[in-house]
Design an enzyme around this catalytic site. Structure first.
Site, PDB file in Angstrom:
ATOM      1  CG  HIS A 123      82.606  57.831  59.683  1.00  0.00           C
ATOM      2  ND1 HIS A 123      83.402  56.968  60.393  1.00  0.00           N
ATOM      3  CD2 HIS A 123      81.681  58.279  60.558  1.00  0.00           C
ATOM      4  CE1 HIS A 123      82.980  56.894  61.638  1.00  0.00           C
ATOM      5  NE2 HIS A 123      81.928  57.686  61.760  1.00  0.00           N
ATOM      6  CG  ASP A 203      81.040  54.145  54.686  1.00  0.00           C
ATOM      7  OD1 ASP A 203      79.976  53.624  55.043  1.00  0.00           O
ATOM      8  OD2 ASP A 203      81.725  54.874  55.429  1.00  0.00           O
ATOM      9  CD  GLN A 206      74.864  57.647  58.265  1.00  0.00           C
ATOM     10  OE1 GLN A 206      73.631  57.610  58.349  1.00  0.00           O
ATOM     11  NE2 GLN A 206      75.633  57.689  59.344  1.00  0.00           N
ATOM     12  CE  LYS A 229      76.742  54.239  61.398  1.00  0.00           C
ATOM     13  NZ  LYS A 229      76.692  55.285  62.410  1.00  0.00           N
ATOM     14  CB  CYS A 369      83.581  60.134  62.878  1.00  0.00           C
ATOM     15  SG  CYS A 369      83.527  59.495  64.540  1.00  0.00           S
TER      16      CYS A 369
HETATM   17  N1  7TS Z   1      80.759  55.287  57.712  1.00  0.00           N
HETATM   18  C1  7TS Z   1      79.813  56.228  57.840  1.00  0.00           C
HETATM   19  C2  7TS Z   1      79.374  57.015  56.635  1.00  0.00           C
HETATM   20  C3  7TS Z   1      79.253  56.440  59.106  1.00  0.00           C
HETATM   21  O1  7TS Z   1      78.298  57.374  59.238  1.00  0.00           O
HETATM   22  C4  7TS Z   1      79.693  55.672  60.211  1.00  0.00           C
HETATM   23  C5  7TS Z   1      79.186  55.917  61.602  1.00  0.00           C
HETATM   24  C6  7TS Z   1      80.650  54.695  59.991  1.00  0.00           C
HETATM   25  C7  7TS Z   1      81.176  54.529  58.729  1.00  0.00           C
HETATM   26  C8  7TS Z   1      81.133  53.790  61.087  1.00  0.00           C
HETATM   27  O2  7TS Z   1      80.148  52.879  61.427  1.00  0.00           O
HETATM   28  P1  7TS Z   1      80.356  51.880  62.661  1.00  0.00           P
HETATM   29  O3  7TS Z   1      79.044  51.215  62.816  1.00  0.00           O
HETATM   30  O4  7TS Z   1      81.458  50.959  62.293  1.00  0.00           O
HETATM   31  O5  7TS Z   1      80.721  52.753  63.821  1.00  0.00           O
HETATM   32  N2  7TS Z   1      78.682  57.208  61.796  1.00  0.00           N
HETATM   33  C9  7TS Z   1      78.403  57.807  62.989  1.00  0.00           C
HETATM   34  C10 7TS Z   1      77.912  59.098  63.058  1.00  0.00           C
HETATM   35  O6  7TS Z   1      77.686  59.799  62.083  1.00  0.00           O
HETATM   36  N3  7TS Z   1      77.741  59.427  64.358  1.00  0.00           N
HETATM   37  O7  7TS Z   1      78.087  58.373  65.108  1.00  0.00           O
HETATM   38  C11 7TS Z   1      78.494  57.363  64.263  1.00  0.00           C
END
Ligand code: 7TS
Length: 413
Positions: A123, A203, A206, A229, A369
């Site tokens: 991501h 990371d 997910q 999430k 992303c």
């Molecule tokens: N890493 C992964 C694997 C993600 O899916 C996401 C967000 C992030 C990092 C970033 O997380 P945040 O909470 O700091 O924004 N993924 C997504 C997505 O798949 N669609 O919208 C956000």
């Protein structure tokens, strides 16, 4: 304890609504999940009874707020089996956690000639921070490729061995890809990194709210995830870091709460985790995260992950029958994490998502992303259905029925 998943929907007030005249079928959980009543209540209760700043007051409310905030830290440590609550730094989310490691550890340790290794399936949040810090320090950024025209083979593990040279100082990789639904062998990757003296950054955006995550068993140095999430509020996230590493790292932001002593000329820092939490922290949402963790563990994470994965496999098999479809990640019939990402030859992803919305089916369309990966696979945008504990086989049927209707409307069936 295991649950009958069909009963969980009632715990989530937002799901009790119609969209386009249809009961809401929410399949955008990889972007953000909904919050159970217990989490909403925990946040409301904090503001109604305990609201105060932490670590600074000796009055009753401040002590209650501090206790609640630190209890959330201890509960989070237990959730991922960290040895010590001091290894839990609260952040705004995964992005901020990765940026913290890059800006603090990276700035202090990287130099020209060093390599940061990342993967092609990251991501942007686990990719751009490494671009920024390698550009600043003169280090080089390299990527482990994915295998197959649809990345169905996941990460190229042979390339990992080839690319993990002694110049690699840090290896950053995702646990579960938000685009492919692939689960990476993180324990093995951490061991390989350690063998060349590189630190590992996982990371877990997910995975943390979907399956058991045990940082000691994985053997990682850092692990990042987002509350929103995993049934918790937005604006709260976690960076786990091994204590020996955190205590050697310089602060990346200055302010109240993180200092031991301040003079006009210079200051000294508190140990971790306070060193990395400048300013008033997000107390209410940390307390919300605590409630979300309790909720997830009452359901049982192994069962939860198996449920989502089953729904995703069911969706993948049914969708694979549709004309002109291309599915990314594991082939139908193979194990996949709780999402399926696909594209139709004859209908644009944004049209699909817009039309599905009229059936009450919430999907995500775009590059998720993962722009460089999508470009490599030759797809400007795809459609993603991602599942959580409140989804059911009926939601999969609604998804497939909506897709059939859309293909028919566009004359593609
Ligand atoms: N890493 C992964 C694997 C993600 O899916 C996401 C967000 C992030 C990092 C970033 O997380 P945040 O909470 O700091 O924004 N993924 C997504 C997505 O798949 N669609 O919208 C956000």
């Amino acid at each position: 304890m295991t649950h009958d998943f069909s009963n969980l929907r009632v715990d989530f007030p937002v799901l009790d609504q119609h969209v386009g005249g249809h009961p809401l079928v929410y399949l955008d959980n990889a972007a953000t999940t909904h919050k159970p009543r217990s989490v909403i209540d925990a946040v409301a209760r904090f503001y109604e009874r305990d609201n105060s700043n932490v670590h600074r007051g000796l009055h009753a409310l401040s002590m209650r707020a501090t206790d609640g905030y630190e209890a959330a830290r201890a509960r989070t440590a237990k959730f991922i089996n960290a040895a010590d609550p001091a290894e839990i730094v609260f952040t705004r989310g995964t992005s901020e956690s990765v940026n913290l490691v890059a800006q603090s550890w990276g700035a202090a340790n990287l130099k020209p000639g060093d390599v940061v290794l990342c993967t092609e399936m990251e991501h942007h949040s686990n990719l751009v921070p490494w671009q920024l810090i390698t550009a600043r320090t003169g280090a080089t950024l390299r990527y482990v490729p994915v295998v197959g025209d649809d990345a169905e083979g996941g990460l190229d593990l042979e390339a990992v061995d080839r690319l993990l040279t002694p110049e690699v100082k840090l290896f950053a990789f995702t646990h579960i890809s938000n685009t492919l639904g692939v689960t990476n062998p993180v324990k093995e990757l951490c061991a390989k990194a350690r063998a060349v003296g590189a630190i590992s950054v996982i990371d877990a955006a997910q995975s943390a709210g979907h399956e058991m995550v045990d940082v000691q068993d994985m053997g990682c140095d850092f692990l990042a995830f987002s509350g929103h999430k995993m049934a918790a509020p937005t604006g709260i996230g976690v960076l786990y870091g091994r204590r020996e590493l955190l205590d050697t790292m310089p602060p990346w932001q200055g302010g109240g709460g993180m200092i031991a002593n301040v003079e006009y000329a210079a200051s000294t820092w508190k140990p971790a985790p306070e060193r990395f939490e400048a300013g008033t922290p997000n107390v209410a949402d940390a307390i919300g995260l605590h409630a979300a963790i309790d909720y997830l563990d009452s359901v049982g994470r192994p069962a939860l992950g198996a449920h989502e994965s089953e729904l995703a496999q069911m969706a993948c098999s049914a969708l694979s029958e549709l004309p002109g479809i291309r599915i990314l990640g594991p082939r139908p019939g193979s194990a996949r994490a709780g999402m399926v990402n696909f594209a139709f030859r004859d209908v644009h992803a944004h049209d699909v998502v817009t039309f599905a919305d009229q059936d009450g089916v919430a999907l995500r369309g775009g590059h998720h992303c993962n722009q460089p990966l999508m470009r490599k696979l030759g797809l400007p945008s795809t459609i993603r259905a991602s599942f959580y504990l409140y989804n059911t086989p009926a939601d999969v049927h609604a998804l497939v029925a909506s897709m059939r209707k859309i293909l028919k409307f566009f004359g593609a069936e």
